[in-house]
Write an enzyme that holds these catalytic residues in place. Structure first.
Site, mmCIF file in Angstrom:
data_model
loop_
_atom_site.group_PDB
_atom_site.id
_atom_site.type_symbol
_atom_site.label_atom_id
_atom_site.label_comp_id
_atom_site.label_asym_id
_atom_site.label_seq_id
_atom_site.Cartn_x
_atom_site.Cartn_y
_atom_site.Cartn_z
ATOM 1 N N SER A 59 1.117 -1.095 -0.093
ATOM 2 C CA SER A 59 -0.081 0.398 0.074
ATOM 3 C C SER A 59 1.178 1.109 0.147
ATOM 4 C CB SER A 59 -1.003 -0.111 0.908
ATOM 5 O OG SER A 59 -0.139 0.424 2.296
ATOM 6 N N HIS B 109 -5.933 -4.312 -1.063
ATOM 7 C CA HIS B 109 -5.499 -3.354 -1.918
ATOM 8 C C HIS B 109 -5.954 -3.999 -3.279
ATOM 9 C CE1 HIS B 109 -5.141 0.631 0.470
ATOM 10 N NE2 HIS B 109 -4.504 -0.436 1.491
ATOM 11 N N LYS C 140 -12.081 -1.220 1.372
ATOM 12 C CA LYS C 140 -11.853 -1.029 -0.017
ATOM 13 C C LYS C 140 -12.746 -0.793 -1.166
ATOM 14 C CE LYS C 140 -7.199 -1.603 2.723
ATOM 15 N NZ LYS C 140 -7.722 -0.646 3.384
HETATM 16 C C1 LIG Z 1 -2.318 -5.128 3.559
HETATM 17 C C2 LIG Z 1 -3.338 -4.937 3.887
HETATM 18 N N1 LIG Z 1 -3.574 -5.891 4.423
HETATM 19 C C3 LIG Z 1 -5.392 -5.633 5.728
HETATM 20 C C4 LIG Z 1 -5.432 -4.426 6.260
HETATM 21 C C5 LIG Z 1 -6.750 -3.994 7.427
HETATM 22 O O1 LIG Z 1 -7.639 -4.021 6.478
HETATM 23 P P1 LIG Z 1 -8.897 -3.457 7.445
HETATM 24 O O2 LIG Z 1 -9.444 -1.851 7.239
HETATM 25 O O3 LIG Z 1 -9.893 -3.916 6.376
HETATM 26 O O4 LIG Z 1 -8.351 -4.224 8.948
HETATM 27 C C6 LIG Z 1 -4.692 -3.077 4.786
HETATM 28 C C7 LIG Z 1 -4.949 -1.965 5.200
HETATM 29 O O5 LIG Z 1 -4.760 -1.137 5.296
HETATM 30 C C8 LIG Z 1 -3.865 -3.873 4.307
HETATM 31 O O6 LIG Z 1 -3.318 -3.200 3.531
#
Ligand SMILES: Cc1ncc(COP(=O)(O)O)c(C=O)c1O
Length: 412
Positions: free
Chosen positions: A197, A231, A260
């Site tokens: 990200s 993402h 997202k």
């Molecule tokens: C690779 C990854 N995993 C998990 C998450 C977290 O997602 P959630 O908001 O559903 O916990 C993110 C978000 O920032 C992410 O980039």
């Protein structure tokens, strides 16, 4: 609380504030206008830092379903699923997610963070002392994996010897680690983000799959590939299946988020029936923590369905046109990118932290929301402005953004 403890917390806050890395001074949005601009202190802002890549959180059909589902089940889940029964909408969503990703089964969690904590812990260390034994697994993780993966490995309590970090996106390094540990552990667990990200880089699942399969028999119980494509799902690949679709490779366990591109909230895991059955029996953040609200699940279900319709196809095409247009225009304007991303995350390389922060502040003055990414998340001197595109952006929005960056930079 004793003063001595309060002083300790105050010292920690001071350290964070002095380092200028504070995150608690969040901007307060009171609503959005008809063009989805955020309203802050009575002023409207174009959003270039949201993960809502397809604009589905504002979609009329999605919002309508969310409102309808509230009337069926009420506002919240009431209890965890095994206690007072599961709602049909959760099962429908899981079925749709499994089908979307071509897997046997899916299970939803309150977030992708919660999903990662559970799946990593449970695949490394079983709850029963007769099942998985923690010391038998080597876990191998990309150096820039998301915090939820790092914490999942932490709570599994693995020893130093059982944990290996391969250089970011360096598959040769992963291959070396798997070779060097051959015969030392019963099984290996390889974990990577799908889209990273900070820079929008995509993992090559096909390349990872090849390496994992090549080493399968080096470990008595094989090698498992876990990809967290939070993402990527919904937003990446021709039909929004994420990095698996883009690279033509398949993971054993795929983690995604509904918060997202799906415009809703919550996380999920898809995989073989046996993996999901095992997780429903052992994942603490599923068993002992509420699921997402039923209306939120209803909204997510609608989004998953939309992506496979003509409307979804158009949203993905619009997003990709925006990405191509942005890249062309920003290059024309003389800016350098911090990566070669073809994902909606487009990082503009700025250089030092001060400059990046100043630029973000000036863009805010000009009615634009962006995020700066600074050291230690990126190497020193590689500070960036992280731009996140959406199918909601118009060409005019992107033009305005680029002219604002040019005008702000020229005031350096
Ligand atoms: C690779 C990854 N995993 C998990 C998450 C977290 O997602 P959630 O908001 O559903 O916990 C993110 C978000 O920032 C992410 O980039």
């Amino acid at each position: 609380m004793k003063d001595t403890f309060i002083n300790l917390l105050q010292a920690e806050l001071k350290r964070i504030d002095d380092a200028k890395t504070s995150k608690r001074l969040e901007k307060m949005i009171v609503g959005f206008d008809a063009n989805h601009k955020a309203i802050i202190n009575g002023k409207k802002y174009l959003i270039f830092n949201s993960n809502d890549y397809l604009g589905l959180r504002f979609d009329e059909e999605v919002k309508k379903v969310e409102k309808e589902v509230v009337d069926i089940y009420g506002a919240g889940p009431g209890a965890v699923r095994f206690i007072s029964g599961t709602f049909k909408v959760y099962k429908d969503l899981e079925k749709a997610l499994a089908k979307f990703h071509g897997r046997d089964e899916a299970m939803i969690f309150s977030s992708a963070f919660a999903a990662n904590l559970a799946v990593i812990f449970c695949l490394i260390k079983g709850q029963s002392k007769d099942s998985l034994v923690s010391g038998e697994t080597i876990v191998i993780s990309d150096a820039l994996n998301h915090r939820s993966i790092i914490d999942g490995i932490r709570i599994a309590g693995v020893s130093k010897e059982q944990k290996a970090i391969y250089r970011h996106l360096d598959y040769k390094d992963l291959d070396r680690i798997l070779t060097e540990n051959k015969g030392k552990f019963k099984r290996a667990l390889v974990i990577s983000d799908g889209i990273f990200s900070m820079l929008g880089e995509a993992v090559d699942v096909k390349a990872l799959r090849k390496i994992v399969d090549r080493h399968m028999d080096d470990y008595e119980e094989g090698v498992v590939l876990l990809i967290d494509d939070s993402h990527g799902v919904g937003a990446y690949g021709v039909t929004g299946r994420g990095v698996e679709e883009a690279s033509g490779g398949k993971s054993d366990v795929l983690v995604g988020t509904l918060g997202k591109a799906f415009g809703s909230d919550g996380g999920y895991i898809v995989g073989d029936q046996i993996i999901i059955d095992y997780l429903r029996e052992s994942a603490a953040t599923y068993i002992y923590s509420n699921p997402i609200s039923p209306s939120v699940a209803g909204a997510a279900l609608k989004s998953v369905k939309i992506i496979d319709t003509e409307k979804g196809k158009n949203l993905l095409e619009k997003l990709n046109r925006n990405i191509v247009y942005f890249k062309k225009e920003i290059k024309k304007a003389g800016f350098q990118m911090a990566s070669h991303s073809d994902h909606p995350i487009q990082p503009i390389l700025i250089g030092d932290a001060k400059k990046a922060k100043k630029l973000a502040a000036e863009l805010f003055e000009r009615g634009i929301l962006v995020t700066t990414i600074s050291y230690p998340v990126v190497p020193p001197g590689k500070d960036e402005i992280r731009v996140q595109l959406s199918s909601l952006h118009t060409e005019e929005d992107i033009k305005y953004f680029i002219s604002a960056v040019i005008n702000s930079k020229s005031q350096d």
